[in-house]
Write an enzyme that holds these catalytic residues in place. Structure first.
Site, PDB file in Angstrom:
ATOM      1  N   ALA A  84      34.464  40.303  49.007  1.00 46.54           N
ATOM      2  CA  ALA A  84      35.040  38.972  48.768  1.00 46.54           C
ATOM      3  C   ALA A  84      34.638  38.436  47.401  1.00 46.54           C
ATOM      4  O   ALA A  84      33.592  38.784  46.868  1.00 46.54           O
ATOM      5  CB  ALA A  84      34.553  38.004  49.846  1.00 46.54           C
ATOM      6  N   VAL A  85      35.501  37.592  46.891  1.00 44.37           N
ATOM      7  CA  VAL A  85      35.218  36.844  45.655  1.00 44.37           C
ATOM      8  C   VAL A  85      35.504  35.374  45.965  1.00 44.37           C
ATOM      9  O   VAL A  85      36.483  35.063  46.663  1.00 44.37           O
ATOM     10  CB  VAL A  85      36.098  37.364  44.491  1.00 44.37           C
ATOM     11  N   ARG A  92      40.078  37.419  38.007  1.00 39.90           N
ATOM     12  CA  ARG A  92      39.533  37.581  36.663  1.00 39.90           C
ATOM     13  C   ARG A  92      38.635  38.817  36.617  1.00 39.90           C
ATOM     14  O   ARG A  92      37.700  38.884  35.853  1.00 39.90           O
ATOM     15  CB  ARG A  92      38.821  36.318  36.190  1.00 39.90           C
ATOM     16  N   GLY A  93      38.912  39.747  37.540  1.00 41.32           N
ATOM     17  CA  GLY A  93      38.282  41.068  37.450  1.00 41.32           C
ATOM     18  C   GLY A  93      36.937  41.200  38.138  1.00 41.32           C
ATOM     19  O   GLY A  93      36.259  42.220  37.981  1.00 41.32           O
ATOM     20  N   ILE A  94      36.526  40.198  38.926  1.00 41.58           N
ATOM     21  CA  ILE A  94      35.193  40.285  39.544  1.00 41.58           C
ATOM     22  C   ILE A  94      35.165  41.363  40.639  1.00 41.58           C
ATOM     23  O   ILE A  94      34.243  42.175  40.702  1.00 41.58           O
ATOM     24  CB  ILE A  94      34.753  38.900  40.086  1.00 41.58           C
ATOM     25  N   THR A  96      37.056  43.945  40.732  1.00 45.00           N
ATOM     26  CA  THR A  96      37.149  45.236  40.035  1.00 45.00           C
ATOM     27  C   THR A  96      35.754  45.708  39.615  1.00 45.00           C
ATOM     28  O   THR A  96      35.401  46.876  39.793  1.00 45.00           O
ATOM     29  CB  THR A  96      38.077  45.104  38.807  1.00 45.00           C
ATOM     30  N   SER A 119      42.116  44.007  54.203  1.00 43.01           N
ATOM     31  CA  SER A 119      42.891  42.814  54.533  1.00 43.01           C
ATOM     32  C   SER A 119      44.286  42.881  53.918  1.00 43.01           C
ATOM     33  O   SER A 119      45.241  42.380  54.498  1.00 43.01           O
ATOM     34  CB  SER A 119      42.166  41.564  54.034  1.00 43.01           C
ATOM     35  N   GLU A 120      44.380  43.470  52.722  1.00 44.84           N
ATOM     36  CA  GLU A 120      45.672  43.579  52.014  1.00 44.84           C
ATOM     37  C   GLU A 120      45.835  45.029  51.571  1.00 44.84           C
ATOM     38  O   GLU A 120      44.952  45.568  50.906  1.00 44.84           O
ATOM     39  CB  GLU A 120      45.682  42.716  50.738  1.00 44.84           C
ATOM     40  N   TYR A 124      43.810  48.371  47.261  1.00 49.26           N
ATOM     41  CA  TYR A 124      42.810  49.435  47.219  1.00 49.26           C
ATOM     42  C   TYR A 124      43.261  50.771  46.630  1.00 49.26           C
ATOM     43  O   TYR A 124      42.431  51.545  46.167  1.00 49.26           O
ATOM     44  CB  TYR A 124      42.245  49.640  48.627  1.00 49.26           C
ATOM     45  N   PHE A 402      34.347  46.900  61.438  1.00 51.90           N
ATOM     46  CA  PHE A 402      33.050  46.657  60.795  1.00 51.90           C
ATOM     47  C   PHE A 402      33.230  45.674  59.667  1.00 51.90           C
ATOM     48  O   PHE A 402      34.350  45.329  59.317  1.00 51.90           O
ATOM     49  CB  PHE A 402      32.410  47.962  60.298  1.00 51.90           C
TER      50      PHE A 402
HETATM   51  C1  LIG Z   1      40.696  40.420  47.457  1.00 53.46           C
HETATM   52  C2  LIG Z   1      39.663  39.847  46.502  1.00 53.46           C
HETATM   53  C3  LIG Z   1      38.292  40.471  46.812  1.00 53.46           C
HETATM   54  C4  LIG Z   1      40.095  40.249  45.069  1.00 53.46           C
HETATM   55  O1  LIG Z   1      39.136  39.738  44.160  1.00 53.46           O
HETATM   56  P1  LIG Z   1      39.513  39.432  42.637  1.00 53.46           P
HETATM   57  O2  LIG Z   1      38.232  39.254  41.911  1.00 53.46           O
HETATM   58  O3  LIG Z   1      40.518  38.381  42.569  1.00 53.46           O
HETATM   59  O4  LIG Z   1      40.190  40.812  42.208  1.00 53.46           O
HETATM   60  P2  LIG Z   1      40.425  41.290  40.715  1.00 53.46           P
HETATM   61  O5  LIG Z   1      40.592  40.105  39.818  1.00 53.46           O
HETATM   62  O6  LIG Z   1      39.377  42.259  40.338  1.00 53.46           O
HETATM   63  O7  LIG Z   1      41.820  42.015  40.893  1.00 53.46           O
HETATM   64  C5  LIG Z   1      41.970  43.412  40.981  1.00 53.46           C
HETATM   65  C6  LIG Z   1      43.423  43.752  41.104  1.00 53.46           C
HETATM   66  O8  LIG Z   1      43.813  43.583  42.460  1.00 53.46           O
HETATM   67  C7  LIG Z   1      44.881  42.647  42.541  1.00 53.46           C
HETATM   68  N1  LIG Z   1      44.627  41.816  43.704  1.00 53.46           N
HETATM   69  C8  LIG Z   1      43.521  41.121  43.936  1.00 53.46           C
HETATM   70  N2  LIG Z   1      43.627  40.476  45.108  1.00 53.46           N
HETATM   71  C9  LIG Z   1      44.829  40.771  45.607  1.00 53.46           C
HETATM   72  C10 LIG Z   1      45.513  40.414  46.791  1.00 53.46           C
HETATM   73  N3  LIG Z   1      44.966  39.603  47.697  1.00 53.46           N
HETATM   74  N4  LIG Z   1      46.737  40.930  46.995  1.00 53.46           N
HETATM   75  C11 LIG Z   1      47.293  41.759  46.093  1.00 53.46           C
HETATM   76  N5  LIG Z   1      46.677  42.138  44.938  1.00 53.46           N
HETATM   77  C12 LIG Z   1      45.471  41.632  44.704  1.00 53.46           C
HETATM   78  C13 LIG Z   1      44.812  41.838  41.271  1.00 53.46           C
HETATM   79  O9  LIG Z   1      46.059  41.290  40.949  1.00 53.46           O
HETATM   80  C14 LIG Z   1      44.332  42.853  40.281  1.00 53.46           C
HETATM   81  O10 LIG Z   1      45.426  43.651  39.862  1.00 53.46           O
HETATM   82  P3  LIG Z   1      45.779  43.871  38.298  1.00 53.46           P
HETATM   83  O11 LIG Z   1      44.547  44.542  37.746  1.00 53.46           O
HETATM   84  O12 LIG Z   1      46.984  44.736  38.347  1.00 53.46           O
HETATM   85  O13 LIG Z   1      46.006  42.510  37.792  1.00 53.46           O
HETATM   86  C15 LIG Z   1      39.577  38.311  46.600  1.00 53.46           C
HETATM   87  O14 LIG Z   1      40.829  37.789  46.274  1.00 53.46           O
HETATM   88  C16 LIG Z   1      39.175  37.819  47.968  1.00 53.46           C
HETATM   89  O15 LIG Z   1      37.988  37.649  48.229  1.00 53.46           O
HETATM   90  N6  LIG Z   1      40.162  37.586  48.853  1.00 53.46           N
HETATM   91  C17 LIG Z   1      39.883  37.079  50.208  1.00 53.46           C
HETATM   92  C18 LIG Z   1      39.062  38.043  51.046  1.00 53.46           C
HETATM   93  C19 LIG Z   1      39.675  39.432  51.091  1.00 53.46           C
HETATM   94  O16 LIG Z   1      40.866  39.614  51.297  1.00 53.46           O
HETATM   95  N7  LIG Z   1      38.802  40.442  50.893  1.00 53.46           N
HETATM   96  C20 LIG Z   1      39.168  41.834  50.980  1.00 53.46           C
HETATM   97  C21 LIG Z   1      38.727  42.321  52.316  1.00 53.46           C
HETATM   98  S1  LIG Z   1      39.195  43.981  52.612  1.00 53.46           S
END
Ligand SMILES: CC(C)(COP(=O)(O)OP(=O)(O)OC[C@H]1O[C@@H](n2cnc3c(N)ncnc32)[C@H](O)[C@@H]1OP(=O)(O)O)[C@@H](O)C(=O)NCCC(=O)NCCS
Length: 402
Positions: A84-85, A92-94, A96, A119-120, A124, A402
């Site tokens: 999660a972020v 903003r790449g966190i 990543t 989740s999405e 991945y 998990f």
């Molecule tokens: C999903 C999550 C961890 C992504 O964190 P983030 O710091 O915004 O991700 P990044 O900025 O590093 O993005 C990485 C890439 O994934 C894409 N991405 C990130 N979140 C996404 C989402 N929810 N749906 C589709 N694409 C997504 C970004 O657009 C980016 O793509 P790009 O490099 O082509 O622009 C964050 O949005 C979050 O905590 N979401 C809610 C909890 C969740 O869904 N966690 C995952 C559990 S499996």
């Protein structure tokens, strides 16, 4: 804005990390009571935090597990969770940064494979994860779902009370072992964090245990949900169902379909090849609600991961793998019944590491990967041979959250 700093989370920060992950999933902070159950789940040194200006803004937790492979062996697997972020610091790449560091951490800690439940589905693949197993959600109406007489029978099912299940289920699950590719080990911390709170919540989780000639060999956990206008009848939601042999699978289904005052039995996660409709007099009395991705896999040490499973008879073939994130995985491997070795021979088949994850447990054939553009075929003779060598008897199935 300055780059986030990613580092291993101090154990004293684990709870804050969990709260951050829960908030990102729209869940309230963990209570003291819940934390008493959950704190042992996370080992020191296996959680990462991303910090901006000293503030925790992102997390990834790795749990120690093992993954069952074709042939019945297992391989160490880091189960990634709590990814999660913080909502005001996304895109903003966190993540990543966290993802790159967590893959490196998994390699450094000796996990050839990382598993996750996502989740999405769009996030991945770019990091090399692929769907390793699928599940089927089914719905049966007991008044029309009668088992055919030929379906294996003979075992016994008994109900076990909550307190007994706390000791019994971990032992039984361990006894089932790597009974199918995709099944994962559940640690003592997992049982404490994921099972005990449900037992003590008073939410009425019922545990049915099947025993055959060699003792306990399967279990199903269900909860009764009362619908709007079904009167005294309920829906049985089956939430956890593992059984090592066909008698136990059939015995547990027979039991579930025989419980009184039940309108429908729903099981969200069943193996893709569990032919429940074939057990029934009326094939259509089992309806598939959906087919879903189950366990996602990221092979972080490809030679070790591929070397850990066994292969069926067939000619060895040369597979070229591309891994942009972990270049040590890129290159060609000769794979056959005698094992896996690096080779400089010309590749016959080529794919990216995320597509390899789809084939790893036998979930997706190379022919299917080629048909959807995820495999490049240089030598057509290698394709049916690769399918034979990677083939499995049973569909991969994880069935553990998990
Ligand atoms: C999903 C999550 C961890 C992504 O964190 P983030 O710091 O915004 O991700 P990044 O900025 O590093 O993005 C990485 C890439 O994934 C894409 N991405 C990130 N979140 C996404 C989402 N929810 N749906 C589709 N694409 C997504 C970004 O657009 C980016 O793509 P790009 O490099 O082509 O622009 C964050 O949005 C979050 O905590 N979401 C809610 C909890 C969740 O869904 N966690 C995952 C559990 S499996």
């Amino acid at each position: 804005m300055a780059d986030a700093e990613v580092r291993v989370l101090a154990q004293s920060d684990h709870r804050a990390g969990q709260d951050l992950a829960r908030a990102a999933h729209h869940t309230s902070p963990i209570s003291d009571r819940e934390w008493a159950y959950a704190q042992d789940l996370h080992e020191p040194g296996l959680a990462l935090g991303a910090f901006l200006g000293g503030d925790l803004v992102g997390t990834t937790f790795l749990l120690r597990s093992r993954l069952a492979l074709p042939g019945g062996s297992t391989v160490p697997m880091a189960a990634a969770t709590g990814i999660a972020v913080r909502a005001d610091r996304t895109r903003r790449g966190i993540f990543t940064r966290l993802e790159r560091e967590s893959l490196d951490l998994a390699v450094a800690q000796g996990f050839p494979v990382v598993g996750s439940r996502v989740s999405e589905a769009t996030i991945y693949g770019r990091f090399g994860h692929g769907v390793g197993s699928t599940t089927r959600a089914v719905r049966l109406y007991p008044h029309e779902a009668r088992l055919r007489p030929e379906v294996p029978a003979g075992g016994e099912v008994r109900l076990v009370d909550g307190e007994t299940s706390v000791g019994l289920l971990p032992r039984l699950y361990e006894r089932l072992g790597p009974y199918r590719p995709g099944v994962i080990e559940r640690s003592a911390g997992w049982w404490k964090a994921k099972w005990e709170p449900l037992v003590h919540s008073g939410k009425g989780a019922v545990v049915a245990v099947h025993s055959g000639p060699d003792g306990d060999d399967g279990f199903a956990v269900y909860q009764a949900m009362r619908g709007g206008d079904s009167g005294a009848r309920v829906t049985l939601m089956v939430t956890d169902f593992h059984a090592a042999n066909p008698e136990a699978v059939a015995g547990l289904w027979r039991f579930l379909l025989g419980v009184d005052l039940v309108e429908e039995v729903c099981a969200r996660r069943r193996p893709a090849d569990e032919l429940v409709e074939g057990m029934l007099v009326d094939w259509r009395a089992c309806r598939t609600h959906s087919v879903n991705d189950d366990l996602w896999l990221r092979l972080v040490d490809v030679p070790k991961a591929l070397g850990a499973r066994s292969y069926r008879d067939g000619d060895p073939f040369v597979l070229e793998i591309t891994d942009d994130l972990l270049p040590a995985n890129s290159g060609s491997l000769r794979i056959g019944p005698d094992g896996v070795e690096r080779t400089s021979d010309r590749p016959q088949l080529s794919l990216n590491v995320d597509a390899l994850a789809m084939a790893y447990l036998g979930g997706t054939s190379f022919t299917t990967l080629a048909s959807i553009g995820l495999l490049r075929v240089t030598d057509t003779k290698a394709l049916p041979n690769a399918d034979r060598v990677f083939g499995t008897d049973r569909a991969a199935f994880c069935g553990t959250t998990f």
